[in-house]
Enzyme design. Structure first.
Site, PDB file in Angstrom:
ATOM      1  N   ASN A  83       0.868  -1.180   0.000  1.00 11.26           N
ATOM      2  CA  ASN A  83       0.000   0.000   0.000  1.00 11.26           C
ATOM      3  C   ASN A  83       0.903   1.228   0.000  1.00 11.26           C
ATOM      4  O   ASN A  83       1.480   1.580   1.013  1.00 11.26           O
ATOM      5  CB  ASN A  83      -0.906  -0.031   1.247  1.00 11.26           C
ATOM      6  CG  ASN A  83      -1.779   1.210   1.345  1.00 11.26           C
ATOM      7  OD1 ASN A  83      -1.837   2.025   0.426  1.00 11.26           O
ATOM      8  ND2 ASN A  83      -2.464   1.351   2.480  1.00 11.26           N
ATOM      9  N   LYS A  97       0.059   4.197  -0.230  1.00 14.80           N
ATOM     10  CA  LYS A  97      -0.614   5.376   0.358  1.00 14.80           C
ATOM     11  C   LYS A  97      -0.417   6.589  -0.566  1.00 14.80           C
ATOM     12  O   LYS A  97      -0.449   6.410  -1.792  1.00 14.80           O
ATOM     13  CB  LYS A  97      -0.114   5.604   1.787  1.00 14.80           C
ATOM     14  CG  LYS A  97      -0.279   4.333   2.631  1.00 14.80           C
ATOM     15  CD  LYS A  97      -0.129   4.529   4.097  1.00 14.80           C
ATOM     16  CE  LYS A  97      -0.322   3.200   4.822  1.00 14.80           C
ATOM     17  NZ  LYS A  97      -0.312   3.320   6.264  1.00 14.80           N
ATOM     18  N   HIS A 150      -9.703   0.958   4.751  1.00 21.01           N
ATOM     19  CA  HIS A 150      -8.443   1.198   5.462  1.00 21.01           C
ATOM     20  C   HIS A 150      -8.707   2.148   6.627  1.00 21.01           C
ATOM     21  O   HIS A 150      -9.531   3.061   6.515  1.00 21.01           O
ATOM     22  CB  HIS A 150      -7.400   1.794   4.506  1.00 21.01           C
ATOM     23  CG  HIS A 150      -6.018   1.774   5.096  1.00 21.01           C
ATOM     24  ND1 HIS A 150      -5.611   2.693   6.031  1.00 21.01           N
ATOM     25  CD2 HIS A 150      -4.985   0.921   4.913  1.00 21.01           C
ATOM     26  CE1 HIS A 150      -4.369   2.412   6.389  1.00 21.01           C
ATOM     27  NE2 HIS A 150      -3.968   1.335   5.723  1.00 21.01           N
ATOM     28  N   GLU A 210      -7.137   4.552   7.704  1.00 17.68           N
ATOM     29  CA  GLU A 210      -6.895   5.969   7.403  1.00 17.68           C
ATOM     30  C   GLU A 210      -8.087   6.598   6.680  1.00 17.68           C
ATOM     31  O   GLU A 210      -8.272   7.814   6.725  1.00 17.68           O
ATOM     32  CB  GLU A 210      -5.584   6.109   6.593  1.00 17.68           C
ATOM     33  CG  GLU A 210      -4.383   5.896   7.501  1.00 17.68           C
ATOM     34  CD  GLU A 210      -3.136   5.367   6.803  1.00 17.68           C
ATOM     35  OE1 GLU A 210      -3.066   5.421   5.568  1.00 17.68           O
ATOM     36  OE2 GLU A 210      -2.233   4.889   7.519  1.00 17.68           O
ATOM     37  N   GLU A 264      -5.546  -5.304  10.387  1.00 16.17           N
ATOM     38  CA  GLU A 264      -4.549  -4.244  10.534  1.00 16.17           C
ATOM     39  C   GLU A 264      -4.879  -3.410  11.770  1.00 16.17           C
ATOM     40  O   GLU A 264      -5.639  -2.431  11.671  1.00 16.17           O
ATOM     41  CB  GLU A 264      -4.595  -3.358   9.270  1.00 16.17           C
ATOM     42  CG  GLU A 264      -3.250  -3.177   8.712  1.00 16.17           C
ATOM     43  CD  GLU A 264      -3.164  -2.145   7.582  1.00 16.17           C
ATOM     44  OE1 GLU A 264      -2.178  -2.252   6.870  1.00 16.17           O
ATOM     45  OE2 GLU A 264      -4.007  -1.254   7.435  1.00 16.17           O
ATOM     46  N   GLY A 314       2.233   2.505  11.068  1.00 13.98           N
ATOM     47  CA  GLY A 314       2.970   3.756  10.886  1.00 13.98           C
ATOM     48  C   GLY A 314       4.236   3.892  11.721  1.00 13.98           C
ATOM     49  O   GLY A 314       4.546   3.059  12.576  1.00 13.98           O
ATOM     50  N   SER A 354       3.187  -2.215  10.395  1.00 11.49           N
ATOM     51  CA  SER A 354       4.635  -2.276  10.649  1.00 11.49           C
ATOM     52  C   SER A 354       5.263  -3.599  10.203  1.00 11.49           C
ATOM     53  O   SER A 354       6.157  -4.127  10.878  1.00 11.49           O
ATOM     54  CB  SER A 354       4.946  -2.010  12.124  1.00 11.49           C
ATOM     55  OG  SER A 354       4.513  -0.721  12.494  1.00 11.49           O
TER      56      SER A 354
HETATM   57  P1  13P Z   1       2.954   0.436   7.799  1.00 12.08           P
HETATM   58  O1  13P Z   1       3.406  -0.880   7.244  1.00 12.08           O
HETATM   59  O2  13P Z   1       3.723   1.606   7.302  1.00 12.08           O
HETATM   60  O3  13P Z   1       2.813   0.401   9.297  1.00 12.08           O
HETATM   61  O4  13P Z   1       1.468   0.687   7.228  1.00 12.08           O
HETATM   62  C1  13P Z   1       0.545  -0.300   7.347  1.00 12.08           C
HETATM   63  C2  13P Z   1      -0.611   0.035   6.505  1.00 12.08           C
HETATM   64  O5  13P Z   1      -1.408   0.898   6.842  1.00 12.08           O
HETATM   65  C3  13P Z   1      -0.771  -0.694   5.231  1.00 12.08           C
HETATM   66  O6  13P Z   1      -2.049  -0.554   4.738  1.00 12.08           O
END
Ligand code: 13P
Length: 260
Positions: free
Chosen positions: A13, A15, A101, A103, A171, A177, A218
């Site tokens: 991802n 982002k 997600h 976010e 997740e 993050g 992570s």
């Molecule tokens: P990280 O792997 O950067 O913690 O992000 C996880 C994530 O939100 C993947 O969708």
């Protein structure tokens, strides 16, 4: 756990990265090079919408990586300013789409919205990667009820014929993050069993054997093996490490080695 289909799935991802098409192409090509010898793992990269069209031809050339988007709107067409439909994504080369997600949920997306998006993705022929995850864990295990509600509400009305096409990504928000810590493989295993039980109660044990439940939060090349061996992960949803071809390909290499 899912024994029938051994093949792991690794979803990157990106982002809201990188900041230009040029950089996106470079990153994609570097990832494609570093995964060129892998044969068994399903590799998916979920890009910002804008980069999908350009990278479609690169992904077709290299063949190893499927493309995905990071969101989809629930209506198929019409007066919905700023939105992008499943058919549009499919047409432009996406085969997968992340839905729900954390976010996006943080920006106000409800389980009902996510449910409509899961169904829209399926209608368009896309594979939804449905994200679920709690913001914190409590001693009374209330978070289990929270996850159960997310799974049930987000999959409401999805028929038995299509459920095995959905990938579930557990997740936990607290593990996502910079500065966060991943869940432990044991914490994931508990959730993996729990989600599979919810799904088998709803859709039947046989169908659920085929559903992939992957871990996100992570993920890096150091913790991948533990999630596979002790967590029985069917794969991963990778954020930061998916922007680093070396780390991303290491994660996939470990998945390959586990699928004997
Ligand atoms: P990280 O792997 O950067 O913690 O992000 C996880 C994530 O939100 C993947 O969708």
């Amino acid at each position: 756990m899912s024994k029938k289909i051994a093949k792991k799935i690794v979803v990157g991802n990106w982002k809201m990265n990188p900041l230009s098409l040029k950089e996106a192409e470079k990153l994609f090509i570097n990832i494609a090079k570093s995964v060129s010898n892998f044969k068994k793992t399903g590799i998916i990269v979920c890009l910002p919408f804008l980069y999908l069209e350009k990278l479609k031809s690169t992904s077709q050339r290299t063949k190893k990586i499927s493309l995905g988007a990071q969101d989809v709107f629930w209506e198929d067409a019409g007066a919905y300013t700023g939105e992008i439909s499943g058919d549009m994504l499919y047409d432009i080369g996406a085969k997968y789409v992340i839905v729900g997600h954390s976010e996006r949920r943080e920006m106000g997306e409800s389980n009902n919205d996510v449910n409509k998006k899961v169904k829209a993705a399926i209608r368009a022929g896309l594979v939804p990667v449905l994200c679920v995850g709690e913001s914190m864990r409590d001693k009374n295990h209330e978070y289990l009820n929270f996850i159960k509600t997310q799974v049930i509400e987000c999959l409401n009305g999805v028929s038995k014929n299509f459920i095995s096409k959905v990938i579930i990504a557990y997740e936990p928000i607290w593990a996502i993050g910079k500065g966060a810590y991943p869940a432990t493989p044991e914490e994931f295993r508990e959730m993996n069993i729990f989600i599979r039980k919810i799904l088998s109660d709803k859709f039947g044990v046989k169908i659920v054997e085929d559903i992939k439940i992957i871990y996100g939060g992570s993920v890096d090349e150091k913790n991948t093996e533990g999630f596979i061996k002790a967590g029985y992960a069917d794969g991963f949803l990778v954020g930061r490490a998916s922007l680093n071809p070396k780390k991303f390909s290491e994660i996939i290499k470990i998945c390959e080695a586990s699928d004997k």
